[in-house]
Design an enzyme around this catalytic site. Structure first.
Site, PDB file in Angstrom:
ATOM      1  N   GLY D 148       0.907  -1.154   0.037  1.00 42.67           N
ATOM      2  CA  GLY D 148      -0.058   0.064   0.061  1.00 42.67           C
ATOM      3  C   GLY D 148       0.867   1.341   0.048  1.00 42.67           C
ATOM      4  N   CYS D 149       0.396   2.176  -0.325  1.00 41.23           N
ATOM      5  CA  CYS D 149       0.983   3.658  -0.441  1.00 41.23           C
ATOM      6  C   CYS D 149       1.350   4.091   0.883  1.00 41.23           C
ATOM      7  CB  CYS D 149       0.015   4.754  -1.169  1.00 41.23           C
ATOM      8  SG  CYS D 149      -1.265   4.888  -0.647  1.00 41.23           S
ATOM      9  N   TYR D 150       0.406   3.996   1.822  1.00 42.95           N
ATOM     10  CA  TYR D 150       0.932   4.762   3.250  1.00 42.95           C
ATOM     11  C   TYR D 150       1.965   3.625   3.789  1.00 42.95           C
ATOM     12  CZ  TYR D 150      -2.931   8.077   3.484  1.00 42.95           C
ATOM     13  OH  TYR D 150      -4.017   8.955   3.397  1.00 42.95           O
ATOM     14  N   THR D 152       4.200   1.898   2.441  1.00 38.99           N
ATOM     15  CA  THR D 152       5.549   2.058   1.758  1.00 38.99           C
ATOM     16  C   THR D 152       6.225   3.234   2.577  1.00 38.99           C
ATOM     17  OG1 THR D 152       4.932   1.153  -0.292  1.00 38.99           O
ATOM     18  CG2 THR D 152       6.649   2.619  -0.456  1.00 38.99           C
ATOM     19  N   SER D 153       5.405   4.183   2.552  1.00 36.15           N
ATOM     20  CA  SER D 153       6.072   5.458   3.273  1.00 36.15           C
ATOM     21  C   SER D 153       6.593   5.419   4.496  1.00 36.15           C
ATOM     22  CB  SER D 153       5.188   6.618   2.913  1.00 36.15           C
ATOM     23  OG  SER D 153       4.156   6.722   4.221  1.00 36.15           O
TER      24      SER D 153
END
Lengths: 345, 345, 345, 345
Positions: D148-150, D152-153
């Site tokens: 997921g994007c969150y 990953t960050s």
């Protein structure tokens, strides 16, 4: 009619004061000052004001202004404010200072975070202008230190929790996000449209000057020294601050129980709106107004409460709160000049 | 106190009507309707309204609403408006219709650009609600057809030139740019944030439905049929229309001379501000207000005048003008509820 | 490998040149200059470049740079460019000048719109760097005058119409809108985020300096002097120019017929995309690329054609076109370094 | 050449996959699917792709696609992905799934946060596609669950701290902010331009579905179960995620010492850039690229470290990481198709 002067009328806080003051039924604007724009009508600087205020900017001559004004709003950078505030007071004016110069109670703290102070004797007299907390003192004040924008959003978000000892104050983490008008109208590369638009960043982590101001007021609510993590971020919008506040709960209160404390604490406050359970605030819904909207969620997984507050940094975070303070100082209706419905979208 | 109802309260025009009406000293909002949000308080749809208007949305039942309301604002799509306007009139209400259904004088033109009309007999009665042009008729009107947003910006920009026959009306080219709220709150792909933000496009070239409305009114000013080029564009901002109007001058008037005509024509108009020579309007300076700001430049190289006007499409282009019309219809002060200072930035 | 230098690397055009050059397979960046940031690595000025280009900025010393570079891109303000371009040429470098200093053929015109010129003898040698029009001359050029951003969007939009005498050139009205990066990275109040965001305005009506450049090139296409109305506007987006061009048709061509002329004219052009009938361009669809997208509509009501073109002002309007010119000058594949797919959204 | 199919090509992740894939030297796009746009060329849905990819959308028929493709990118909503992934695998395709369906190791957790799962037997086989952590496993994987994007960050921001046991994992608070493309291209009121622009809000406090994914991976790094506070916010920008992560330090490491750990951990990673002390990341500097930029500050007053990471949610947070995974799966150069310089401004 109170005769008011706005010192520093060419910044964003200045124009916002004028926007609100021209709509106030009991105010007469007697002077506006700007060193940079001396002789220029304010509506040439801000065409939005055309038809409402067309006064020309004067130099900031304390005696000249004080001879005309009952109350002076000093919308100046810190350091510049302390150069003129004592003079205005000495000349018999009341002052609402929108700079940071008289917000802190402790000279050493001020000088650690800012620079040396030339009138620390006023610290004990200056009232921190947060009406929800210091209403009675503000009414009698000669000098009101108008709170910072971030501190306003944070203190209102946390007051009920601290007053009732519901959280561990050492656990406080505050993640704030501000619109770009908070950086002022000074021209600098970092405020250019193309540098801000479609961008987002944190800045001044661990050393933003609003930290001691927040800690001072939270500490007074808690009854002991408070040390917080405070991280500001720059939002690509004109106006608005949203603060997300994290704290560990001492007991296992529910969201509904905490909202009750908030509803009670702010029941008589005209400018604080507590959102119902399940709703969270958005800066878009307070735009242009003096409201502080607050929502909160208890996360039983972590034992933390997350409180989210929003304000318009130029209104409740600056000019609107200054008018509110003036209303209190002169016994006006508290909402005079501030009965503004948010403009959405 | 006038009792007013807002039919279609869940769109951007609806919420804007409510924002303005709650600040009007002589108005009592007696009903708000929304098919989609029946039973939901408007402040749950638009939290900005919390504390100002918390009425629940009703279905649009003409008899029920008419029994309570003196005046109905119909903020409905065209076609939907004509389904209810005759009923409201028959029940004794006055109506300010914000749709396009009663703006055109000619049934054939309406049916060419829209669809068939079920109450064309009202065309002759309906007054085109542009106060700067039809003030006296509006005062007595039972049915006011509130002008379109683009037409308002264009007609005000060109009225002095046409009234004095200063331009060749056949040369008119109008290049307009509108903020995204002009597309309404209906959900469609083209209105998504990521589709609009950082983008810009023209649309509906040569066939936008506001064209016949503009031509009708410009033609009446000119005294003969007018055929214009009108090109709308979509701006990545919430609010604002800017129209850039090009016309060939008949005689060699200067910028200053033309500005004189404008100053005279609009001298007594509370909502039109003519900018001094050398200044041009910006949508940012009328945001949230009922103002139309106009600037112009004569280009002697081409013999053309370029007139630029700006409005807030939701205020002067819709809800604000509707209130202005209501003020005229009930003999109120024209600026009641509209004394709003633009919020900048 | 061509050794290239970028003079003026700290502006938006400079960083865009670097973005594109580091992706070019046949280029070696040998020097970047900036007076303001001497000694600072470009990736400290623009962290986006970290890992791609970390050269430090040098002062703009013509001899020093010329000793290393085969080709110099001068991304300097007009006037500053003419101070160094002759020196670079004399030292044996080829130059792509992104300023306005060598775009006009006529000294008097240049000096009327700008200021006096110190090397007008280069006017006859300088090639106007629009590959779609001057491809063969560019290949052999020592000095290429890279076109302005607005002129690029306008000339490409109108070339087929003028080459085939399909329009009345005296009727030309051009309404252009540019993203804010077009104003450069210089710090000025009008470029601040809060002044631009949620705003829109026209500027420089009738006197923008790109006017004579557009007229020169359109005049050469038309075969006679052309005098246009040109109105630029400032868009609240980072990148993109959209030009809406109005012209009266000489004969009654249809949209489809005109699109055929465009398809034929640009059939072999790698960076011009003609949209099918019924579609109009959007700046969002060319972002970051060297494309010019063009759509058009014939309006039979008025007898006019409306042509809409979009480019990214920093790419096809500046740095990308400069690379295209370099590719032509060195016999590279025309699309080297420019094979970029637009980033949407 | 690898033959790849993109299932779900009409969303923002789909078009981003296509943008990157058309620039990949070793990939042949053999099919694109979209139920909604069957038969429509992708460049009519996204004109940005004109000239790069003009395939028509097909229905998502597993057998038909699998007969042509070596690898399938499933850019579908969770639940829809699990309907087709087992079929693609059975037909011999490798799959990079961009949904959440195979990211969690534990069926009960998945079903608690999402819904029942129809192919939990694949959980043990699916590799979590974070190359910086699972590079070797990804190379051999048949099914990669793209993060997921969150997550990953967040995971990249915290990996060095957890691997070296430098923080108290129970103290973790993560305040994330995402651009609006993260909400996808589905049409809903909350994604309309006017609802997002000039607004900012938190959402899904305490119950966002990325929470268990973050906790799973942080827990594996920590060696024990981790329970975090995670608060996402919606930013009015197209692209970008910034995560501000707060943790209490176990020992009194300095900023410089911690940055050393980060530099070492990511020394060989092509897509992680660690900022020097004193600098903080901005989403604007990774736009359009696969980079994760990380900065951090130790606050000795509170004993906490604040780590800030930024990615482009559509690239490193989705399509770019998916390509990176494909490069690993096929033994390509890891940066193939991803050598993109950030576009600034």
């Amino acid at each position: 009619m109170v005769k008011v002067a706005v010192a520093g009328a060419s910044g964003y806080t200045g124009v916002e004061l004028l926007r609100l003051l021209v709509g106030h039924p009991l105010v007469d604007i007697c002077a506006v000052t700007s060193r940079q724009h001396e002789g220029v009508p304010v509506n040439r600087i801000f065409p939005s004001l055309t038809g409402f205020c067309e006064l020309s900017c004067e130099p900031l001559d304390v005696d000249v202004i004080a001879a005309r004004a009952d109350l002076v709003f000093t919308a100046l950078p810190h350091k510049s404010a302390m150069d003129v505030v004592p003079g205005f007071l000495a000349a018999g004016c009341r002052v609402v200072d929108l700079s940071a110069d008289y917000r802190l109670n402790d000279q050493a703290t001020y000088e650690h975070w800012y620079q040396s102070h030339t009138s620390p004797e006023l610290f004990s007299e200056a009232i921190y202008g947060l009406p929800e907390r210091y209403r009675e003192q503000i009414k009698k004040a000669r000098l009101v230190a108008n709170p910072g924008c971030y501190p306003t959003s944070v203190i209102l978000a946390l007051t009920p929790l601290l007053e009732h000892q519901l959280i561990d104050a050492r656990s406080l983490i505050i993640d704030s996000k501000s619109g770009t008008s908070g950086a002022g109208r000074g021209i600098k590369e970092g405020s250019l449209f193309c540098e801000v638009n479609e961008g987002f960043k944190a800045y001044a982590i661990g050393n933003h000057r609003h930290t001691p101001e927040i800690e001072q007021e939270l500490g007074q609510l808690a009854g002991f020294e408070v040390c917080i993590s405070f991280t500001p971020h720059l939002l690509p919008v004109n106006r608005g601050i949203l603060s997300t506040c994290y704290a560990s709960l001492v007991k296992g209160h529910s969201t509904a129980e905490l909202l009750d404390f908030y509803q009670q604490r702010y029941a008589d406050e005209p400018f604080v709106r507590i959102l119902p359970e399940g709703e969270l605030p958005n800066i878009a819904y307070v735009r242009g107004t003096n409201f502080c909207d607050i929502g909160l969620v208890v996360d039983p997984r972590t034992g933390r409460v997350i409180v989210v507050s929003v304000i318009d940094n130029l209104v409740k975070g600056a000019a609107g709160q200054a008018l509110h303070n003036m209303n209190l100082m002169y016994g006006f209706n508290e909402t005079n000049g501030l009965e503004i419905v948010p403009t959405f979208p």
